[in-house]
Each structure stands twice: as structure tokens, then as C-alpha cells.
Write an enzyme that holds these catalytic residues in place. Sequence first.
Site, PDB file in Angstrom:
ATOM      1  N   PHE A 115       0.162  23.203 -71.534  1.00 14.33           N
ATOM      2  CA  PHE A 115       1.364  23.963 -70.980  1.00 14.33           C
ATOM      3  C   PHE A 115       0.939  24.038 -69.769  1.00 14.33           C
ATOM      4  O   PHE A 115       0.079  24.706 -69.138  1.00 14.33           O
ATOM      5  CB  PHE A 115       1.311  25.385 -71.665  1.00 14.33           C
ATOM      6  CG  PHE A 115       2.589  26.316 -71.175  1.00 14.33           C
ATOM      7  CD1 PHE A 115       3.962  25.938 -71.811  1.00 14.33           C
ATOM      8  CD2 PHE A 115       2.583  27.007 -70.316  1.00 14.33           C
ATOM      9  CE1 PHE A 115       5.063  26.715 -71.384  1.00 14.33           C
ATOM     10  CE2 PHE A 115       3.765  27.990 -69.933  1.00 14.33           C
ATOM     11  CZ  PHE A 115       4.841  27.649 -70.451  1.00 14.33           C
ATOM     12  N   SER A 118       1.262  26.701 -64.266  1.00 15.93           N
ATOM     13  CA  SER A 118       0.847  27.336 -62.984  1.00 15.93           C
ATOM     14  C   SER A 118       0.495  26.142 -61.953  1.00 15.93           C
ATOM     15  O   SER A 118       0.247  25.107 -62.100  1.00 15.93           O
ATOM     16  CB  SER A 118      -0.352  28.061 -63.352  1.00 15.93           C
ATOM     17  OG  SER A 118      -0.059  29.371 -63.904  1.00 15.93           O
ATOM     18  N   GLU A 119       0.514  26.906 -60.535  1.00 17.25           N
ATOM     19  CA  GLU A 119       0.189  25.885 -59.572  1.00 17.25           C
ATOM     20  C   GLU A 119      -0.714  26.511 -58.651  1.00 17.25           C
ATOM     21  O   GLU A 119      -0.847  27.909 -58.739  1.00 17.25           O
ATOM     22  CB  GLU A 119       1.714  25.334 -58.626  1.00 17.25           C
ATOM     23  CG  GLU A 119       2.351  24.737 -59.774  1.00 17.25           C
ATOM     24  CD  GLU A 119       3.845  24.186 -58.985  1.00 17.25           C
ATOM     25  OE1 GLU A 119       4.387  23.522 -59.453  1.00 17.25           O
ATOM     26  OE2 GLU A 119       3.913  24.578 -57.631  1.00 17.25           O
ATOM     27  N   GLY A 123       1.338  31.123 -59.400  1.00 17.72           N
ATOM     28  CA  GLY A 123       0.792  31.505 -60.710  1.00 17.72           C
ATOM     29  C   GLY A 123       1.364  32.365 -61.494  1.00 17.72           C
ATOM     30  O   GLY A 123       2.467  32.103 -62.385  1.00 17.72           O
ATOM     31  N   ARG A 233       3.182  35.801 -75.935  1.00 21.29           N
ATOM     32  CA  ARG A 233       2.367  36.814 -75.112  1.00 21.29           C
ATOM     33  C   ARG A 233       1.953  37.872 -76.438  1.00 21.29           C
ATOM     34  O   ARG A 233       0.717  38.278 -76.542  1.00 21.29           O
ATOM     35  CB  ARG A 233       3.392  37.511 -74.161  1.00 21.29           C
ATOM     36  CG  ARG A 233       3.649  37.014 -72.792  1.00 21.29           C
ATOM     37  CD  ARG A 233       4.225  37.525 -71.831  1.00 21.29           C
ATOM     38  NE  ARG A 233       4.215  36.803 -70.756  1.00 21.29           N
ATOM     39  CZ  ARG A 233       5.002  36.755 -69.600  1.00 21.29           C
ATOM     40  NH1 ARG A 233       6.107  37.247 -69.797  1.00 21.29           N
ATOM     41  NH2 ARG A 233       4.816  36.219 -68.538  1.00 21.29           N
ATOM     42  N   GLN A 269     -23.119  63.175 -80.585  1.00 23.72           N
ATOM     43  CA  GLN A 269     -21.640  63.291 -80.343  1.00 23.72           C
ATOM     44  C   GLN A 269     -21.111  62.569 -79.593  1.00 23.72           C
ATOM     45  O   GLN A 269     -19.746  61.864 -79.707  1.00 23.72           O
ATOM     46  CB  GLN A 269     -21.485  64.764 -80.148  1.00 23.72           C
ATOM     47  CG  GLN A 269     -20.004  65.159 -80.182  1.00 23.72           C
ATOM     48  CD  GLN A 269     -19.612  66.491 -79.912  1.00 23.72           C
ATOM     49  OE1 GLN A 269     -19.864  66.717 -78.598  1.00 23.72           O
ATOM     50  NE2 GLN A 269     -19.113  67.348 -80.830  1.00 23.72           N
ATOM     51  N   GLU A 354      -0.919  33.761 -68.965  1.00 29.95           N
ATOM     52  CA  GLU A 354       0.232  33.992 -69.248  1.00 29.95           C
ATOM     53  C   GLU A 354       0.945  35.115 -69.034  1.00 29.95           C
ATOM     54  O   GLU A 354       1.625  35.943 -69.589  1.00 29.95           O
ATOM     55  CB  GLU A 354       0.307  34.123 -70.887  1.00 29.95           C
ATOM     56  CG  GLU A 354      -0.023  32.591 -71.609  1.00 29.95           C
ATOM     57  CD  GLU A 354       0.057  32.537 -73.266  1.00 29.95           C
ATOM     58  OE1 GLU A 354       0.875  33.250 -73.695  1.00 29.95           O
ATOM     59  OE2 GLU A 354      -0.828  31.830 -73.693  1.00 29.95           O
ATOM     60  N   GLU A 358      -0.618  42.903 -64.489  1.00 31.13           N
ATOM     61  CA  GLU A 358       0.411  43.450 -63.387  1.00 31.13           C
ATOM     62  C   GLU A 358       1.869  42.907 -63.464  1.00 31.13           C
ATOM     63  O   GLU A 358       2.801  43.614 -63.364  1.00 31.13           O
ATOM     64  CB  GLU A 358      -0.021  43.269 -61.889  1.00 31.13           C
ATOM     65  CG  GLU A 358      -1.200  43.815 -61.345  1.00 31.13           C
ATOM     66  CD  GLU A 358      -2.705  43.474 -62.073  1.00 31.13           C
ATOM     67  OE1 GLU A 358      -3.574  44.037 -61.961  1.00 31.13           O
ATOM     68  OE2 GLU A 358      -2.634  42.139 -62.478  1.00 31.13           O
TER      69      GLU A 358
END
Length: 379
Positions: A115, A118-119, A123, A233, A269, A354, A358
Site C-alpha cells: 500500500f 506515504s511520501e 505522511g 485501523r 501491592q 496508518e 495525533e
Amino acid sequence: MTAFSLEPEQLARCADLRALAADRLRPLAGKGEPGRVNRPLVAELGRLGLLRRLFTSGALDLCLMRESLAYACTEAETALALQGLGAHPVHAHGTDTQRARWLPRVSDGDAVAAFALSEPGAGSDAAALELRAEPDGPGRWRLTGEKCWISNAPEADLYTVFARTTPAAGARGVTAFLLPADRPGLTGTPLDMLSPHPIGALALDAVPVTADDVLGTPDRGFRVAMGTLNLFRPSVGAFAVGMAQAALDATLTHTARREAFGGKLRDLQTVAHQVAEMALRTEAARLMVYAAATAYDSGAPDVPGRAAMAKLLATETAQYVVDAAVQLHGARALRRGHLLEHLYREVRAPRIYEGASEVQRAVIAKELYARTAEREPSS
């Protein structure tokens, strides 16, 4: 523990797949060369019928496959996922001729797919891509530019390539092309990455394409890209959940056996609470992944937001769980060849590819405000 009320048959298939991955796929993965396509592993995925299921199953089944494989053999999971990511646009948008030529070979594990979105300068901002598709006569173009961070490049046999057919049109001027690897003018370079599978850059120097190579409709390739990502995703989240569960189970075993401070680690604990937090977050991520996949399968209108939430929560959770597992194991977890050393390297990339975390937050916010605007009365 049964999550999301899975049917007994689904749980049984997941258990069978984990065992299959451990017995048949992990040995092949161990013989692979880092940074290269493991073609025997891909071929075995084909022989087992798992690659064919990429094109006959829904999003939830895809998530269950990826989670189960990731638990036992991350290399097999990634090989399967990349076949699906690279070839799903052909399955969903290809012509009868395109599908007949490539999907049987991808399903058999004979052809490796990639796939190529992106470049170097596009991206996370996929709509800013600059690979040019310059007209070369009616229904003909020449592709010129670069692609970067492409999984399975430069060793793939076919690429789904996204190029700009209309300048300065943003997402509306992008076209998806099905590009065989032997097309003149297409070359590739491997990149030395923190990843067991190949990632590379592609250079396209006036690569010829025609209308027969278009996937979908000219200038509507962004829909092809986003439709593919909306499906995959949540399954990236499933990959992350599988890794988190593997790290959690390893931690449960270790802390139950390890002697420290006059007792077992689990009796402290602070350790018990840490393990509880790891389990809580893993289960929450799993539920969100399954919910997003179910929404996709039912054709729900809020799939983009749900898919983004699932990927975001699950990948961030897996990072937390694997890091906590390493901390509770101590130095032994950092020895080369330890399960957690392997997962520690694997778990970082899904927060970026993918759509980085963010970007997922931006998608979620956009979907929320759009939904709010639809509910508000017009002035």
C-alpha cells in the site's frame, strides 16, 4: 475472560489460530531475514487459507485473526495484514480483470502486495501527496515522484499507488493506481528500520499507467485510501491488543513465580495493582476494537471516528502494557531474544503507521464536531 460476548465458535477459532501460529508459523518466522519479505511465511499463510479470508470475512473476523496471530507470532500477523492492506483496494475497487489477475495470487501467498500512500513530505497529511500523474494522452498518465515508508517495498509484486492527477485539488485530485512491480521506471530502495518486515522507498520516473490501471474513479482515490484505512485501523488495534495480551500473560506468569523480598512478586501491592491496571487497559482496548469492527460490518455511519478511537486507544495501551511488563521483568526482558524484548521493538511503530496517534485525535475531533453540527438546528 470472554470479551464482547464472542460466540463459542469465534473463541474456538481464535484458540486454534494461536496454536497454529505457534506450531506452524513461528518456526518459519524464525528463519526469516529481518528487513526482507519472508516468502515461505507468506506462502504458508496462503496454504492455511488465512490470506483468502482477508477478502471473504468482515472487519470483526479480521480483528480476531490479527489479534490471535499477534499473540503468538507478530511476524505472521504483519505478513497477513500487509497482504490485506495492499490488496484490499483491488478487492474493493478493482475491475473484474484486475481482481482475476491479482487476488488469487495474493490469496495463495504467491504475490506480495503493498500500500503506497506515504511520501517524504506527505505522511500523516495524506491529502498533501505530490507524486504526479501527468497526462500522456487519453486515458494515459506518467507517474513521477517518490513514495516513502512503504511496507513490503521494494520487494512487493504489486503496489496500490496514490498519485495526484489534478494539481492543487487537495484530497479531491488523487487517483489510485494498481501498479505491477515490473513496470518500467519503478525502482525501490530498502530502508534500515526498527522493524522485522521490509520497509522501503519507491522512485517513479515517468512510469506509464493507463485507465486499465485505475482503481475506482480518477480523482477519487482518496476515498479508496480512506475506505481501506477505515477497515484496517481497528485491526491495527487488534494487532496491538494481541501484543498487550501476550505481555500481560508473560507478566502474570513471571510475577507468580519470581521470588523477591521474602515472597512472590505478585504479593507486593504495587505489583498487583500494576498488573490489574495492565489487564484493565487491555480489556478496554479490546472492547473498543471489537465495537469499531462491528460498526464497520453493520455499515454504521460513525465508522471513521470509531476506527480512529480503536486504533488510538489500543496502540497507546499496548505501548503502556509492554513497557510495564518490561519494568516488572527487569533486565532479563531486555536480553535479545526475550519475548518482551521483541514486543518492545514491535509495539512502537503501530502508533505511527496508518495514521499517527495525533492524526487519530484529529479525526475523532472532526467527527465529533460534524455530528454536533448535524444535531444543531439551522439558524
